[in-house]
Write a protein that holds these residues in place. Structure first.
Motif, PDB file in Angstrom:
ATOM      1  N   ILE A   1     -20.591  -7.876  71.956  1.00  0.00           N
ATOM      2  CA  ILE A   1     -21.718  -6.415  71.484  1.00  0.00           C
ATOM      3  C   ILE A   1     -23.209  -7.649  71.841  1.00  0.00           C
ATOM      4  CG2 ILE A   1     -23.055  -5.147  70.739  1.00  0.00           C
ATOM      5  CD1 ILE A   1     -19.885  -4.860  71.168  1.00  0.00           C
TER       6      ILE A   1
ATOM      7  N   LEU B   1     -24.018  -8.876  75.226  1.00  0.00           N
ATOM      8  CA  LEU B   1     -24.245  -7.780  76.321  1.00  0.00           C
ATOM      9  C   LEU B   1     -25.765  -7.499  76.332  1.00  0.00           C
ATOM     10  CD1 LEU B   1     -22.697  -5.750  78.477  1.00  0.00           C
ATOM     11  CD2 LEU B   1     -22.691  -4.210  76.466  1.00  0.00           C
TER      12      LEU B   1
ATOM     13  N   LEU C   1     -22.781   3.626  73.554  1.00  0.00           N
ATOM     14  CA  LEU C   1     -24.101   3.968  74.271  1.00  0.00           C
ATOM     15  C   LEU C   1     -24.691   3.187  74.969  1.00  0.00           C
ATOM     16  CD1 LEU C   1     -26.398   5.470  72.789  1.00  0.00           C
ATOM     17  CD2 LEU C   1     -27.278   3.251  71.589  1.00  0.00           C
ATOM     18  N   LEU C   2     -23.922   1.544  75.006  1.00  0.00           N
ATOM     19  CA  LEU C   2     -25.096   0.913  75.914  1.00  0.00           C
ATOM     20  C   LEU C   2     -23.873   1.826  77.838  1.00  0.00           C
ATOM     21  CD1 LEU C   2     -25.399  -2.357  74.993  1.00  0.00           C
ATOM     22  CD2 LEU C   2     -27.527  -1.039  75.529  1.00  0.00           C
ATOM     23  N   LEU C   3     -22.744   1.702  77.701  1.00  0.00           N
ATOM     24  CA  LEU C   3     -22.123   1.420  78.491  1.00  0.00           C
ATOM     25  C   LEU C   3     -21.874   3.445  78.884  1.00  0.00           C
ATOM     26  CD1 LEU C   3     -18.503  -0.385  78.008  1.00  0.00           C
ATOM     27  CD2 LEU C   3     -20.210  -0.761  79.179  1.00  0.00           C
TER      28      LEU C   3
ATOM     29  N   PHE D   1     -27.542  -0.854  64.253  1.00  0.00           N
ATOM     30  CA  PHE D   1     -25.917  -0.938  64.609  1.00  0.00           C
ATOM     31  C   PHE D   1     -25.371  -2.451  64.444  1.00  0.00           C
ATOM     32  CE2 PHE D   1     -27.752   1.674  68.181  1.00  0.00           C
ATOM     33  CZ  PHE D   1     -27.253   2.088  67.820  1.00  0.00           C
TER      34      PHE D   1
ATOM     35  N   SER E   1      -8.646  -0.396  65.244  1.00  0.00           N
ATOM     36  CA  SER E   1     -10.178  -0.422  64.946  1.00  0.00           C
ATOM     37  C   SER E   1     -11.354   0.515  66.533  1.00  0.00           C
ATOM     38  CB  SER E   1     -10.614  -2.149  65.649  1.00  0.00           C
ATOM     39  OG  SER E   1      -9.955  -2.569  66.562  1.00  0.00           O
ATOM     40  N   ARG E   2     -11.992   1.250  65.871  1.00  0.00           N
ATOM     41  CA  ARG E   2     -13.073   1.805  66.645  1.00  0.00           C
ATOM     42  C   ARG E   2     -13.413   1.088  67.844  1.00  0.00           C
ATOM     43  NH1 ARG E   2     -17.650   3.964  65.147  1.00  0.00           N
ATOM     44  NH2 ARG E   2     -17.830   2.812  63.408  1.00  0.00           N
ATOM     45  N   ILE E   3     -13.985   1.357  69.022  1.00  0.00           N
ATOM     46  CA  ILE E   3     -14.807   0.892  70.087  1.00  0.00           C
ATOM     47  C   ILE E   3     -16.328   0.535  69.312  1.00  0.00           C
ATOM     48  CG2 ILE E   3     -15.769   0.098  72.454  1.00  0.00           C
ATOM     49  CD1 ILE E   3     -13.544   1.619  73.278  1.00  0.00           C
ATOM     50  N   ASP E   4     -17.152  -0.461  69.415  1.00  0.00           N
ATOM     51  CA  ASP E   4     -18.500  -0.539  68.616  1.00  0.00           C
ATOM     52  C   ASP E   4     -18.998   0.670  69.322  1.00  0.00           C
ATOM     53  OD1 ASP E   4     -19.980  -2.274  67.177  1.00  0.00           O
ATOM     54  OD2 ASP E   4     -21.050  -1.331  68.888  1.00  0.00           O
ATOM     55  N   PRO E   5     -20.015   1.190  68.543  1.00  0.00           N
ATOM     56  CA  PRO E   5     -20.848   2.295  68.791  1.00  0.00           C
ATOM     57  C   PRO E   5     -21.998   1.258  69.661  1.00  0.00           C
ATOM     58  CG  PRO E   5     -20.785   2.775  66.463  1.00  0.00           C
ATOM     59  CD  PRO E   5     -19.200   1.455  66.766  1.00  0.00           C
ATOM     60  N   LEU E   6     -22.317   0.474  69.581  1.00  0.00           N
ATOM     61  CA  LEU E   6     -24.114   0.574  70.687  1.00  0.00           C
ATOM     62  C   LEU E   6     -23.219  -0.108  71.882  1.00  0.00           C
ATOM     63  CD1 LEU E   6     -26.425  -0.600  71.025  1.00  0.00           C
ATOM     64  CD2 LEU E   6     -25.853  -2.650  69.724  1.00  0.00           C
ATOM     65  N   PHE E   7     -21.731  -0.445  71.694  1.00  0.00           N
ATOM     66  CA  PHE E   7     -20.577  -0.429  73.136  1.00  0.00           C
ATOM     67  C   PHE E   7     -21.167   0.005  73.695  1.00  0.00           C
ATOM     68  CE2 PHE E   7     -16.790  -2.340  75.428  1.00  0.00           C
ATOM     69  CZ  PHE E   7     -17.499  -3.337  76.271  1.00  0.00           C
TER      70      PHE E   7
ATOM     71  N   ASP F   1     -14.506  -2.311  61.482  1.00  0.00           N
ATOM     72  CA  ASP F   1     -13.469  -2.801  61.907  1.00  0.00           C
ATOM     73  C   ASP F   1     -13.808  -2.525  63.271  1.00  0.00           C
ATOM     74  OD1 ASP F   1     -11.097  -4.632  63.292  1.00  0.00           O
ATOM     75  OD2 ASP F   1      -9.693  -3.180  62.238  1.00  0.00           O
ATOM     76  N   THR F   2     -14.531  -2.948  64.634  1.00  0.00           N
ATOM     77  CA  THR F   2     -15.128  -2.390  65.595  1.00  0.00           C
ATOM     78  C   THR F   2     -14.321  -3.413  66.489  1.00  0.00           C
ATOM     79  OG1 THR F   2     -17.246  -2.771  65.568  1.00  0.00           O
ATOM     80  CG2 THR F   2     -16.296  -0.768  64.408  1.00  0.00           C
ATOM     81  N   LYS F   3     -14.407  -2.770  68.090  1.00  0.00           N
ATOM     82  CA  LYS F   3     -14.098  -3.429  68.914  1.00  0.00           C
ATOM     83  C   LYS F   3     -15.063  -3.814  70.203  1.00  0.00           C
ATOM     84  CE  LYS F   3     -10.344  -1.090  70.640  1.00  0.00           C
ATOM     85  NZ  LYS F   3      -9.157  -0.947  70.794  1.00  0.00           N
TER      86      LYS F   3
ATOM     87  N   PHE G   1     -27.070   9.076  72.205  1.00  0.00           N
ATOM     88  CA  PHE G   1     -27.833   8.923  70.819  1.00  0.00           C
ATOM     89  C   PHE G   1     -28.195   9.566  69.656  1.00  0.00           C
ATOM     90  CE2 PHE G   1     -30.530   7.411  67.072  1.00  0.00           C
ATOM     91  CZ  PHE G   1     -29.871   6.572  66.297  1.00  0.00           C
TER      92      PHE G   1
ATOM     93  N   LEU H   1     -36.379   5.109  70.153  1.00  0.00           N
ATOM     94  CA  LEU H   1     -35.566   4.684  71.235  1.00  0.00           C
ATOM     95  C   LEU H   1     -36.775   5.579  72.416  1.00  0.00           C
ATOM     96  CD1 LEU H   1     -32.019   6.633  70.578  1.00  0.00           C
ATOM     97  CD2 LEU H   1     -33.067   4.277  71.290  1.00  0.00           C
TER      98      LEU H   1
END
Lengths: 254, 242
Positions: free
Chosen positions: B215, B218, A122-124, B200, A114-120, B207-209, A155, B160
């Protein structure tokens, strides 16, 4: 169960190598890892790496058949996770003499994680750039402005890349938007210069720059120079975006 | 700070009649959008928002805030938002489809442009040196409220940009002594949280992490930090006022 032919195994080795190159690993490590994998499959291998493609010549040690594979290097996102796990897989393959089927299954499991969440992300990225602002001496308000500017810029970059817009244009646009939003710091009596300068740092192609230098140092001059050239072109695009903002808001570059 | 309030006074003095017209059109269009949301009304609202943002960019910043330093940056900022609305009108990203999810907050935000001048008056200011419903922060908070009310399909770029304006609003309370801007900043925090979460989280079936709950946590922590900063700023302002 049908056993894989040497041709299929050779194709797998080529796919493995191309994936490593695509996800941002320096050339000598790709060569070492691929050699380990091919060794575990009883191949002797020679690899020629170019900017967009790779040529692999594999000699099966038992049958003495030679296989040539020319693979295109895919444009994948930089992934340190794939880097480390695929490298570990190459060691596992040679140390434990993994059968081809198991090796392929493990490879597929790693690349389909699984890929890292795009919102995560974005914030990081926003936090990272705001931290840069602080490191360069920016105050808290500048940091908040840089955070917000980076989030918008990142974004824009993500959305434009999704639409397959030319990445040089994407870099110019993202750099312009991020720096323009950061330039709103100028209306306050704060560290606005630092805010503007650090707002575009998230675009700096750090991995290609480092890989380019490592490649040249380790003798892969061709790939090294091509990686550095691509990185410098992106840096020029960032500079163009930043310059447009500076000319618009300050009438000069400094 | 003096320049800041002088430019506002000049703006209000010279344009109050146009501001009244813009407000009346806004009220009619918003009421129609809520009661009879047809295609023409939706298009009219988008055109209204283009005009409103262009007004802020040209009339407010370029003409009446010429005295202020770097007024061109903010004119450009609002000009870009106007362009985003033009692009949205052509492409149809924002469909103004009612979601009914956040109605209370949305109504509160839509009414807020009228609370702005009321607060100015309550603070002892008098016309023309007061905030008005056709000023950047009022327009920002109105747009956020409108997007929140019709949040089915929204243009995230506009959200935004308005979010960035909220951060500027926090800073403005420090530098230009406009406690009215607390309204925008404090109201936009939960609105931005909702926008981000909805935009989002639509992809979270993929399937994301890390896990979606982290999230969300956060995002909540981020909003709490912004909220704490606002509260601290408010208290500092109150102490300095005393």
């Amino acid at each position: 169960m049908v056993c894989a032919t040497p041709q299929q195994q050779a194709t797998f080795v080529a796919t493995y190598a191309a994936h490593l190159m695509g996800c941002g690993i320096h050339t000598s490590r790709v060569v070492r890892n691929t050699k380990r994998v091919s060794e575990s499959l009883n191949f002797a291998i020679n690899i020629s790496v170019f900017q967009k493609s790779m040529i692999l010549t594999l000699l099966h040690k038992e049958t003495h058949h030679t296989f040539s594979e020319v693979v295109e290097i895919p444009a994948l996102p930089i992934s340190f996770e794939h880097n480390s796990e695929l490298s570990a897989l190459s060691w596992e393959a040679i140390d434990q003499k993994l059968p081809f089927e198991l090796l392929e299954t493990k490879y597929n499991a790693i690349i389909s994680k699984s890929r890292i969440d795009p919102l995560f992300v974005l914030l990081l990225v926003g936090f990272a750039n705001a931290s840069f602002c602080k490191l360069f001496g920016g105050d808290w308000i500048s940091m908040a402005i840089v955070f917000s500017a980076t989030v918008v810029g990142f974004f824009v970059r993500t959305q434009m890349l999704h639409k397959h817009i030319n990445h040089y244009i994407v870099f110019i646009a993202s750099s312009f938007i991020a720096s323009l939003l950061a330039s709103t710091a100028l209306i306050f009596n704060i560290t606005s210069d630092i805010a503007i300068a650090t707002s575009v740092l998230y675009l700096i192609p750090g991995v290609p720059l480092i890989n380019g230098v490592i490649d040249i140092v380790e003798g892969h001059t061709l790939t090294g120079i091509s990686r550095l050239t691509s990185a410098f072109l992106l840096i020029i695009c960032i500079a163009i975006g930043l310059s447009i903002t500076l000319f618009l808001v300050r009438d000069s570059l400094i | 700070m003096e320049v800041f309030w002088r430019t506002i006074a000049n703006y209000n003095n010279a344009t109050w009649i146009y501001q009244v017209i813009l407000v009346i059109i806004g009220v009619i269009l918003t009421a129609r959008l809520i009661t009879k949301p047809g295609q023409r009304t939706k298009l009219a609202m988008k055109i209204y928002l283009i005009v409103l943002n262009s007004w802020i960019a040209i009339v407010y910043y370029l003409i009446y805030c010429e005295e202020r330093k770097y007024n061109n940056i903010l004119a450009l900022f609002w000009g870009i938002i106007a362009c985003l609305w033009i692009w949205d009108t052509i492409k149809g990203h924002t469909t103004f489809t009612r979601s009914h999810k956040h109605d209370i907050l949305a109504y509160f935000l839509i009414v807020m442009p009228f609370i702005y001048p009321a607060i100015s008056l309550a603070r002892g200011l008098s016309f023309p040196s007061i905030t008005s419903p056709v000023m950047p922060c009022s327009v920002a908070v109105f747009t956020i409220g409108l997007l929140l009310m019709f949040s089915e399909n929204i243009n995230m770029y506009i959200v935004l940009f308005l979010g960035h304006w909220s951060i500027i609003a926090i800073s403005k309370t420090y530098f230009f002594n406009i406690p009215e801007d607390f309204l925008l900043a404090s109201a936009s925090v939960p609105a931005l949280y909702l926008f981000f979460k909805e935009y989002f989280m639509r992809d979270l079936h993929k399937d994301t992490k890390p896990n979606s709950k982290y999230i969300t946590m956060l995002l909540i922590i981020l909003c709490i930090i912004i909220g704490s900063l606002l509260t601290a700023t408010l208290f500092i302002g109150l102490i300095q006022g005393k």
